[in-house]
Scaffold this active site. Sequence first.
Site, PDB file in Angstrom:
ATOM      1  N   ASN A 110      -5.304   0.420 -37.287  1.00 29.01           N
ATOM      2  CA  ASN A 110      -6.414   1.574 -37.440  1.00 29.01           C
ATOM      3  C   ASN A 110      -7.525   1.354 -38.430  1.00 29.01           C
ATOM      4  O   ASN A 110      -7.348   0.625 -39.551  1.00 29.01           O
ATOM      5  CB  ASN A 110      -5.679   2.918 -37.865  1.00 29.01           C
ATOM      6  CG  ASN A 110      -6.323   4.054 -37.765  1.00 29.01           C
ATOM      7  OD1 ASN A 110      -7.079   4.164 -36.677  1.00 29.01           O
ATOM      8  ND2 ASN A 110      -6.514   4.934 -38.735  1.00 29.01           N
ATOM      9  N   HIS A 112     -10.003   3.361 -40.608  1.00 29.15           N
ATOM     10  CA  HIS A 112     -10.130   4.536 -41.221  1.00 29.15           C
ATOM     11  C   HIS A 112     -11.550   4.371 -42.192  1.00 29.15           C
ATOM     12  O   HIS A 112     -11.996   3.505 -42.880  1.00 29.15           O
ATOM     13  CB  HIS A 112      -9.141   4.790 -42.254  1.00 29.15           C
ATOM     14  CG  HIS A 112      -8.845   6.054 -43.053  1.00 29.15           C
ATOM     15  ND1 HIS A 112      -8.764   7.139 -42.333  1.00 29.15           N
ATOM     16  CD2 HIS A 112      -9.239   6.329 -44.083  1.00 29.15           C
ATOM     17  CE1 HIS A 112      -9.010   8.330 -43.043  1.00 29.15           C
ATOM     18  NE2 HIS A 112      -9.057   7.757 -44.108  1.00 29.15           N
ATOM     19  N   SER A 139     -11.450   0.973 -43.997  1.00 29.19           N
ATOM     20  CA  SER A 139      -9.978  -0.021 -44.270  1.00 29.19           C
ATOM     21  C   SER A 139      -9.436  -0.046 -42.677  1.00 29.19           C
ATOM     22  O   SER A 139      -9.534   0.966 -42.162  1.00 29.19           O
ATOM     23  CB  SER A 139      -9.152   1.028 -45.152  1.00 29.19           C
ATOM     24  OG  SER A 139      -9.840   1.121 -46.407  1.00 29.19           O
ATOM     25  N   ASP A 148      -2.350   7.206 -42.759  1.00 30.72           N
ATOM     26  CA  ASP A 148      -3.135   6.394 -43.509  1.00 30.72           C
ATOM     27  C   ASP A 148      -2.617   5.639 -44.665  1.00 30.72           C
ATOM     28  O   ASP A 148      -3.469   5.639 -45.829  1.00 30.72           O
ATOM     29  CB  ASP A 148      -4.623   7.196 -43.941  1.00 30.72           C
ATOM     30  CG  ASP A 148      -5.107   7.996 -42.395  1.00 30.72           C
ATOM     31  OD1 ASP A 148      -5.003   7.178 -41.627  1.00 30.72           O
ATOM     32  OD2 ASP A 148      -5.823   8.848 -42.792  1.00 30.72           O
TER      33      ASP A 148
END
Length: 195
Positions: A110, A112, A139, A148
């Site tokens: 992912n 972020h 990130s 996260d």
Amino acid sequence: MAEKVRVAVLISGRGTNMLALSEHKRRDPERAYELVLVASNVPEARGLVLAKRLGIPTWARSHKGMEREAFDRLLDTELRRHDVELIALAGYMRLLSPWFIEAWEGRILNIHPSLLPLHKGLDTHRKALLAGDLEAGCSVHVVTAELDSGPVVAQARIRILPRDDADSLGARVLEEEHKLYPIALEEYARALRGL
């Protein structure tokens, strides 16, 4: 070179990070990954139109009225139909079910828009400004069951300017996302292949 890692990109909106991941192909024909599917929980997502123009197969279905895991099982079936090996979340605004995360453990990345572990969740740019942070950024991390919180594999940092508001900061961070994500996905794909 070894066969390219087959990547699916999950989106919910414009697909700008998906575009950045796909453009990496043109800049580096020897890259370690290829986009084989763009999937969305929002059938009207603009990024799906973009993916079709790029010749990438798409899949979309609304999650409304469905249990989280039931939707994720439909998505999982489609991913496996395309022999996907690695998933890149790119503005996918839906939490994944524990079942899905376990099924794809270590194979979901992912991007972020904060310097994790700072400012998890939504509204990250406003949070950074309110906290008086001197830096912001983005990130790339491995997705785990906790939001996260998975291992960070890459970060990009920018200075927060005195004139920044949440919108201007967000726009500058997004530019960094478009640079960082293709590089991070490339390195992760190469590691997956043992290259």
